[in-house]
Write a protein that holds these residues in place. Structure first.
Motif, PDB file in Angstrom:
ATOM      1  N   SER A 217      30.473  27.668  33.233  1.00 50.14           N
ATOM      2  CA  SER A 217      31.634  28.205  33.952  1.00 50.14           C
ATOM      3  C   SER A 217      31.220  29.285  34.953  1.00 50.14           C
ATOM      4  CB  SER A 217      32.668  28.758  32.967  1.00 50.14           C
ATOM      5  OG  SER A 217      32.116  29.780  32.153  1.00 50.14           O
TER       6      SER A 217
ATOM      7  N   TYR B 275      29.985  27.492  38.084  1.00 50.66           N
ATOM      8  CA  TYR B 275      31.092  26.968  38.890  1.00 50.66           C
ATOM      9  C   TYR B 275      31.846  28.095  39.597  1.00 50.66           C
ATOM     10  CZ  TYR B 275      30.666  22.142  37.303  1.00 50.66           C
ATOM     11  OH  TYR B 275      30.220  20.864  37.086  1.00 50.66           O
ATOM     12  N   LEU B 276      32.016  29.223  38.932  1.00 46.22           N
ATOM     13  CA  LEU B 276      32.687  30.357  39.566  1.00 46.22           C
ATOM     14  C   LEU B 276      31.926  30.809  40.805  1.00 46.22           C
ATOM     15  CD1 LEU B 276      35.047  32.477  39.178  1.00 46.22           C
ATOM     16  CD2 LEU B 276      33.301  33.935  38.119  1.00 46.22           C
TER      17      LEU B 276
ATOM     18  N   PRO C 248      36.737  27.907  41.129  1.00 44.83           N
ATOM     19  CA  PRO C 248      37.343  28.666  40.026  1.00 44.83           C
ATOM     20  C   PRO C 248      38.160  27.809  39.064  1.00 44.83           C
ATOM     21  CG  PRO C 248      38.502  29.111  42.086  1.00 44.83           C
ATOM     22  CD  PRO C 248      37.273  28.342  42.442  1.00 44.83           C
TER      23      PRO C 248
ATOM     24  N   ALA D 204      35.740  26.433  36.637  1.00 43.80           N
ATOM     25  CA  ALA D 204      35.254  27.556  35.821  1.00 43.80           C
ATOM     26  C   ALA D 204      36.288  27.939  34.773  1.00 43.80           C
ATOM     27  CB  ALA D 204      34.941  28.757  36.716  1.00 43.80           C
ATOM     28  N   HIS D 205      37.570  27.954  35.175  1.00 38.92           N
ATOM     29  CA  HIS D 205      38.638  28.298  34.237  1.00 38.92           C
ATOM     30  C   HIS D 205      38.758  27.236  33.147  1.00 38.92           C
ATOM     31  CE1 HIS D 205      42.804  28.412  32.714  1.00 38.92           C
ATOM     32  NE2 HIS D 205      42.654  29.725  32.820  1.00 38.92           N
TER      33      HIS D 205
ATOM     34  N   ILE E 178      34.653  35.335  32.475  1.00 40.50           N
ATOM     35  CA  ILE E 178      34.701  34.243  33.452  1.00 40.50           C
ATOM     36  C   ILE E 178      36.137  33.744  33.618  1.00 40.50           C
ATOM     37  CG2 ILE E 178      33.862  31.945  34.045  1.00 40.50           C
ATOM     38  CD1 ILE E 178      31.733  34.159  34.105  1.00 40.50           C
ATOM     39  N   ARG E 179      36.856  33.579  32.517  1.00 40.58           N
ATOM     40  CA  ARG E 179      38.238  33.105  32.614  1.00 40.58           C
ATOM     41  C   ARG E 179      39.085  34.089  33.407  1.00 40.58           C
ATOM     42  NH1 ARG E 179      41.525  31.725  27.164  1.00 40.58           N
ATOM     43  NH2 ARG E 179      41.431  33.990  26.913  1.00 40.58           N
TER      44      ARG E 179
ATOM     45  N   ALA F 134      38.292  33.743  37.113  1.00 34.89           N
ATOM     46  CA  ALA F 134      38.836  32.485  37.621  1.00 34.89           C
ATOM     47  C   ALA F 134      40.340  32.584  37.849  1.00 34.89           C
ATOM     48  CB  ALA F 134      38.512  31.359  36.647  1.00 34.89           C
TER      49      ALA F 134
ATOM     50  N   ALA G 199      40.899  34.422  41.071  1.00 37.08           N
ATOM     51  CA  ALA G 199      40.521  33.594  42.213  1.00 37.08           C
ATOM     52  C   ALA G 199      41.551  32.506  42.485  1.00 37.08           C
ATOM     53  CB  ALA G 199      39.150  32.966  41.963  1.00 37.08           C
TER      54      ALA G 199
ATOM     55  N   THR H 158      31.385  36.879  44.164  1.00 36.54           N
ATOM     56  CA  THR H 158      32.089  35.608  44.075  1.00 36.54           C
ATOM     57  C   THR H 158      32.656  35.229  45.444  1.00 36.54           C
ATOM     58  OG1 THR H 158      33.996  36.868  43.287  1.00 36.54           O
ATOM     59  CG2 THR H 158      32.635  35.817  41.637  1.00 36.54           C
TER      60      THR H 158
END
Length: 677
Positions: free
Chosen positions: A474, A477-478, A483, A486-487, A513-514, A517, A520, A628
């Motif tokens: 994740s 991907y972020l 995002p 990633a989420h 990370i969540r 995301a 974003a 990011t």
């Protein structure tokens, strides 16, 4: 500007040598101070560099190479010396050339002799790439490259031709034996004879001074005469080498047997030696653990060790002597193994203590013992691959924050290339490698490693391994600007693992990370709730890493929703935490947000200054995206607002002044400034 070491003892004499070095640095771009061990090259270079500081607008920077036993860490050690913590996937040599290209600075490389050929090649490349660079090196031999100007460093004048050696003796004696009456005629004559017998070699004189606690000057003179007469082989012991060999050998003989044993065993250390580390590595046999601390103090009193903060350092010449005796005792192999396993244990303890109130202390511990951690990994890669991969995985996240991404990648890839059994240790190493690759911007490789980590985690059937794999994937991907994916990855892992995994370190990392995301994706209300909850969890654990990112997101949300004062408060909190962790990437992210919050309040000049400091940190880590990707357009909007408030001329002046200033000084200003009423 720079990082010259702080030395607490006075500098004696050498006015002629200092003048020669000053002239040489004006006329040549590479100056090498040559001379035998213990003659004072490093101290002379330090004094000369300090005096030359005003001539170099981008500062004077020092890199100590004495701990290097091969050339693997040469370039990254020099990068550390100039404050470059490159996060890109470039070779360190390329990053260093680019970093120095437009700077006018003096780079001092101390103790080049162990990596002489590689050091010469690196210096040659850097001088060609950076027209404003001047290099001062110390070495027992010249580097041997074009344009090198060598200055031989002689011992201090002693005897009838001068008194600098006597002045050094008197200065050090005042500390070692403050009650000694040095003006007594017999004592004064003995001091002159000691300095003459020791040929004015500074290290030899300092070791002799340490004897004054238990011997008179006359007794020292008598012992020196008999010892020097025994070393008559000029081919084996040239003049200055005889004097130093005499002083070191005599110091060794006058140590108690347990002190001599400790001296030998301490030679396996590469960096600063902490008491607890010495106890763990060096105790055994007649040398008990309880005897280590007092023996360290006595070795320091005898000038065998130097006190550095709360630890000790051994000069390279004395370390070589200790290593010779360690080999004579046939303990060199066993001590190298004990050293490696101890620092592997340190790394494992740090990893286990990451999510807790000792997190900051562990970051500092890993940073402070970097040289010994590398030595331990080198040993384990050759002797115990399974332990090496475990250790590499444990240091991964710490090294990524401390600016050692290149070392992390090299060591983890070396470990994973060995024949290893599957299991959580290998999975953790894959996770650490995935994070490292992502931070370097090598997203294609990071995705491949993340998927391999995920397959390994499923085989492990271990909750922490599964969360680690989700975090790696994740995060990649972020940073790729995806995002939503990633989420999905982080949210799925967090929702489908048992409650028992909630205290796992990677549970916290996936939440970060969540959160990023959600912001974003523009789901700011959800992101605010997630950030507040993350902050609460972080506070309950007493940790700083995740709390800093919660503050980062709260600052962003407040700023996007029109509350710049609240945003500034959270941005400062984030900066303070990241500064505590020495996390340059986090500092760069925080400075961007702080600049936006200040710009939104109408102070364009201060916003420009903060942004300029941020630019310095982004350059220092060589990050390809400045964080990011989705923040790029937002940063541009804040910059336009600041320019409109300050005017282009004032904005540019403040920005460029800050970006040319020392990074730490700029950060200190950013942390100290308060919002105007």
């Amino acid at each position: 500007m720079g990082n010259l070491p702080v030395v607490r003892t006075s500098f004696i004499g050498r006015s002629g040598e200092l003048a020669s070095i000053e002239r040489a640095l004006e006329e040549h771009r590479l100056v090498t101070l040559t001379g035998s061990g213990g003659v004072g090259k490093s101290r002379l270079a330090l004094c000369a560099a300090d005096r030359a500081e005003d001539r170099f607008p981008d500062g004077v920077w020092w890199a100590d190479l004495s701990h290097l036993h091969d050339d693997q860490l040469l370039t990254t050690t020099v990068c550390d010396g100039v404050g470059l913590m490159d996060h890109s996937s470039r070779l360190p040599e390329d990053a260093l050339r680019e970093w120095l290209a437009d700077r006018r600075l003096l780079l001092v490389l101390d103790c080049c002799e162990r990596v002489l050929a590689s050091c010469g090649n690196l210096v040659d490349e850097l001088l060609a790439a950076a027209p404003g660079l001047t290099v001062l090196t110390t070495s027992r031999q010249p580097l041997g490259i074009a344009g090198e100007h060598c200055l031989d460093v002689p011992p201090l004048p002693a005897g009838d031709d001068g008194d600098e050696a006597v002045r050094l003796f008197r200065d050090r004696a005042a500390t070692a034996a403050p009650r000694l009456a040095l003006d007594d005629p017999a004592t004064a004559t003995a001091v002159e004879e000691i300095c003459r017998r020791l040929e004015g070699v500074p290290l030899a004189i300092e070791l002799a001074c340490a004897r004054l606690r238990e011997s008179s000057t006359q007794e020292i003179t008598g012992r020196l005469v008999s010892r020097l007469d025994a070393l008559t082989d000029e081919a084996r012991w040239p003049r200055h080498h005889r004097a130093l060999r005499t002083a070191i050998g005599w110091s060794h003989e006058l140590c108690e047997p347990l002190e001599r044993l400790l001296w030998a065993r301490l030679s396996v250390f590469r960096g600063v030696i902490g008491t607890a580390d010495a106890e763990a590595v060096c105790s055994g046999g007649p040398l008990t653990c309880d005897a280590i601390a007092p023996a360290l103090e006595r070795l320091a009193a005898r000038s065998v060790l130097q006190r550095v903060g709360e630890g000790y350092r051994m000069l390279d010449t004395l370390r070589e002597y200790g290593a010779m005796w360690l080999a004579e005792l046939a303990e060199d192999t066993s001590l190298a193994d004990r050293h490696a396993r101890h620092f592997a244990s340190v790394a494992a303890q740090a990893h286990a203590g990451w999510l807790g109130p000792s997190q900051v202390a562990w970051y500092r511990r890993i940073a402070d013992t970097h040289a010994d951690l590398c030595a331990a990994l080198d040993h384990l890669l050759a002797e115990d691959p399974e332990k090496a991969v475990e250790m590499a995985g444990c240091t991964g996240l710490f090294w990524s924050c401390c600016g050692y991404l290149h070392q992390a990648r090299v060591y983890i890839e070396r470990a994973l290339a060995l024949p290893l059994s599957p299991g959580p240790h290998r999975t953790r190493a894959l996770w650490a490698l995935g994070i490292t690759l992502t931070l370097q911007g090598d997203h294609k490789a990071a995705r491949r490693v993340g998927e391999e980590c995920n397959r390994a985690a499923r085989r492990d059937q271990d909750a922490e391994s599964i969360l680690s794999a989700a975090h790696s994937i994740s995060f990649t991907y972020l940073m790729m600007g995806r995002p939503q994916t990633a989420h999905s990855v982080s949210d799925h892992a967090l929702r489908h693992l048992p409650d028992s995994s909630r205290d796992a370190p990677s549970h916290m990392r996936c939440r970060v990370i969540r959160l990023f995301a959600l912001s974003a994706l523009g789901r700011l209300d959800e992101a605010y709730e997630e950030a507040t909850r993350l902050q609460q969890i972080s506070l309950s654990h007493g940790e700083h890493w995740a709390r800093a990112y919660a503050d980062h997101q709260l600052a962003l949300i407040h700023l996007l929703q029109g509350r710049p004062r609240h945003a500034e408060t959270h941005a400062r909190a984030m900066l303070a935490s990241k500064h505590t962790l020495h996390d340059s990437l986090g500092i760069a992210l925080g400075l961007d947000l702080l600049a936006g919050a200040i710009a939104a309040q109408g102070d364009g000049v201060e916003a420009a200054r903060t942004s300029g400091t941020g630019h310095t940190f982004w350059r220092m880590i060589g990050h390809p995206h400045r964080g990011t990707p989705e923040l790029g357009a937002i940063r541009e909007r804040w910059e336009r607002h600041a320019r409109e408030s300050a005017g282009d001329t004032a904005y540019e002046r403040a920005y460029h002044r800050a970006s040319a200033d020392d990074a730490e000084r700029g950060l200190a200003h950013a942390l100290e400034r308060q919002s105007s009423p």
